[in-house]
Design a protein around this motif. Structure first.
Motif, PDB file in Angstrom:
ATOM      1  N   LYS A  21     -14.797   4.704   0.370  1.00 46.78           N
ATOM      2  CA  LYS A  21     -15.386   4.922  -0.955  1.00 46.78           C
ATOM      3  C   LYS A  21     -16.695   4.156  -1.077  1.00 46.78           C
ATOM      4  O   LYS A  21     -16.767   2.962  -0.796  1.00 46.78           O
ATOM      5  CB  LYS A  21     -14.423   4.485  -2.050  1.00 46.78           C
ATOM      6  CG  LYS A  21     -14.879   4.940  -3.440  1.00 46.78           C
ATOM      7  CD  LYS A  21     -14.002   4.405  -4.547  1.00 46.78           C
ATOM      8  CE  LYS A  21     -12.637   5.014  -4.542  1.00 46.78           C
ATOM      9  NZ  LYS A  21     -11.838   4.577  -5.707  1.00 46.78           N
ATOM     10  N   SER A  74      -4.099   4.960   2.236  1.00 46.19           N
ATOM     11  CA  SER A  74      -4.543   4.099   1.140  1.00 46.19           C
ATOM     12  C   SER A  74      -5.669   3.174   1.603  1.00 46.19           C
ATOM     13  O   SER A  74      -6.715   3.058   0.946  1.00 46.19           O
ATOM     14  CB  SER A  74      -3.357   3.283   0.613  1.00 46.19           C
ATOM     15  OG  SER A  74      -3.746   2.388  -0.391  1.00 46.19           O
ATOM     16  N   THR A 121      -8.938   5.188   2.426  1.00 46.85           N
ATOM     17  CA  THR A 121      -9.681   5.641   1.242  1.00 46.85           C
ATOM     18  C   THR A 121     -10.432   4.472   0.602  1.00 46.85           C
ATOM     19  O   THR A 121     -11.557   4.645   0.136  1.00 46.85           O
ATOM     20  CB  THR A 121      -8.774   6.342   0.216  1.00 46.85           C
ATOM     21  OG1 THR A 121      -7.729   5.469  -0.202  1.00 46.85           O
ATOM     22  CG2 THR A 121      -8.195   7.635   0.784  1.00 46.85           C
ATOM     23  N   ASP A 122      -9.820   3.299   0.578  1.00 46.19           N
ATOM     24  CA  ASP A 122     -10.532   2.116   0.085  1.00 46.19           C
ATOM     25  C   ASP A 122     -11.776   1.856   0.928  1.00 46.19           C
ATOM     26  O   ASP A 122     -12.843   1.510   0.409  1.00 46.19           O
ATOM     27  CB  ASP A 122      -9.645   0.869   0.138  1.00 46.19           C
ATOM     28  CG  ASP A 122      -8.675   0.759  -1.016  1.00 46.19           C
ATOM     29  OD1 ASP A 122      -8.802   1.508  -2.004  1.00 46.19           O
ATOM     30  OD2 ASP A 122      -7.777  -0.110  -0.932  1.00 46.19           O
ATOM     31  N   GLU A 123     -11.634   1.998   2.222  1.00 45.86           N
ATOM     32  CA  GLU A 123     -12.706   1.687   3.163  1.00 45.86           C
ATOM     33  C   GLU A 123     -13.894   2.645   3.028  1.00 45.86           C
ATOM     34  O   GLU A 123     -15.043   2.225   3.170  1.00 45.86           O
ATOM     35  CB  GLU A 123     -12.157   1.733   4.598  1.00 45.86           C
ATOM     36  CG  GLU A 123     -13.139   1.361   5.667  1.00 45.86           C
ATOM     37  CD  GLU A 123     -13.514  -0.117   5.683  1.00 45.86           C
ATOM     38  OE1 GLU A 123     -14.510  -0.442   6.342  1.00 45.86           O
ATOM     39  OE2 GLU A 123     -12.846  -0.944   5.030  1.00 45.86           O
ATOM     40  N   HIS A 125      -3.534   3.085  -3.121  1.00 42.99           N
ATOM     41  CA  HIS A 125      -4.821   3.175  -3.795  1.00 42.99           C
ATOM     42  C   HIS A 125      -5.364   4.583  -3.624  1.00 42.99           C
ATOM     43  O   HIS A 125      -5.159   5.209  -2.583  1.00 42.99           O
ATOM     44  CB  HIS A 125      -5.815   2.184  -3.200  1.00 42.99           C
ATOM     45  CG  HIS A 125      -5.357   0.759  -3.281  1.00 42.99           C
ATOM     46  ND1 HIS A 125      -6.104  -0.268  -2.784  1.00 42.99           N
ATOM     47  CD2 HIS A 125      -4.235   0.186  -3.802  1.00 42.99           C
ATOM     48  CE1 HIS A 125      -5.479  -1.415  -2.991  1.00 42.99           C
ATOM     49  NE2 HIS A 125      -4.332  -1.158  -3.599  1.00 42.99           N
ATOM     50  N   ASN A 126      -6.032   5.085  -4.633  1.00 47.08           N
ATOM     51  CA  ASN A 126      -6.692   6.396  -4.595  1.00 47.08           C
ATOM     52  C   ASN A 126      -5.724   7.559  -4.423  1.00 47.08           C
ATOM     53  O   ASN A 126      -6.097   8.618  -3.938  1.00 47.08           O
ATOM     54  CB  ASN A 126      -7.776   6.420  -3.499  1.00 47.08           C
ATOM     55  CG  ASN A 126      -8.748   5.285  -3.638  1.00 47.08           C
ATOM     56  OD1 ASN A 126      -9.392   5.143  -4.660  1.00 47.08           O
ATOM     57  ND2 ASN A 126      -8.826   4.434  -2.625  1.00 47.08           N
ATOM     58  N   HIS A 131       0.834  -1.215   0.000  1.00 48.79           N
ATOM     59  CA  HIS A 131       0.000   0.000   0.000  1.00 48.79           C
ATOM     60  C   HIS A 131       0.865   1.259   0.000  1.00 48.79           C
ATOM     61  O   HIS A 131       0.449   2.286  -0.523  1.00 48.79           O
ATOM     62  CB  HIS A 131      -0.961   0.009   1.195  1.00 48.79           C
ATOM     63  CG  HIS A 131      -2.243  -0.697   0.921  1.00 48.79           C
ATOM     64  ND1 HIS A 131      -3.312  -0.092   0.303  1.00 48.79           N
ATOM     65  CD2 HIS A 131      -2.614  -1.969   1.153  1.00 48.79           C
ATOM     66  CE1 HIS A 131      -4.297  -0.961   0.179  1.00 48.79           C
ATOM     67  NE2 HIS A 131      -3.897  -2.122   0.692  1.00 48.79           N
TER      68      HIS A 131
END
Length: 130
Positions: free
Chosen positions: A76, A69, A72-74, A17-18, A12
């Motif tokens: 969205k 990271s 932000t995954d969590e 991510h994002n 990560h």
């Protein structure tokens, strides 16, 4: 098992991510940890009470960047109300490793930044309805 989680954190960190910038965020906030110099700018695109888009940029240690990271995954696709209920323990669970007291601020920087961004959104909503 710890090695597996360390690899997960490093992945990560290396390929977050994002990571990037939203053109027209609904809210954004730059958080920092003055003790170590970590910085995260979190941008939210909220539509109909849902985090439709999220991005972050910044620099710092593997823990702070991986935390952003994962967070932000969590968030969205979740409602703002659900996002506002995320606790430090929830984020530490996402990281999946023991965090020393010295690194706790690094691990929680993204959550603190998110909380400020959400507060900015609420303040903006109050101005719009006034």
């Amino acid at each position: 098992m710890d090695d597996l989680y360390r690899d997960y954190i490093l992945e990560h960190y290396r390929r977050p991510h994002n990571f990037g910038v939203l053109e027209t965020p609904t809210a954004s906030y730059e958080g920092s940890n003055p003790l170590c110099g970590d910085r995260i700018t979190l941008m939210l695109g909220i539509r109909d009470g849902v985090v439709a888009e999220v991005a972050f940029s910044g620099r710092g240690c593997a823990i702070s960047q991986a935390s952003a990271s994962l967070l932000t995954d969590e968030i969205k696709g979740k409602s703002v109300a659900d996002v506002a209920r995320i606790t430090p323990d929830d984020l530490l669970d996402l990281l999946g490793i023991e965090i020393s007291p010295a690194r706790l601020k690094c691990a929680l920087l993204s959550l603190d930044t998110l909380e400020h961004a959400l507060a900015e959104t609420v303040a903006g909503d109050a101005e719009v309805s006034a």
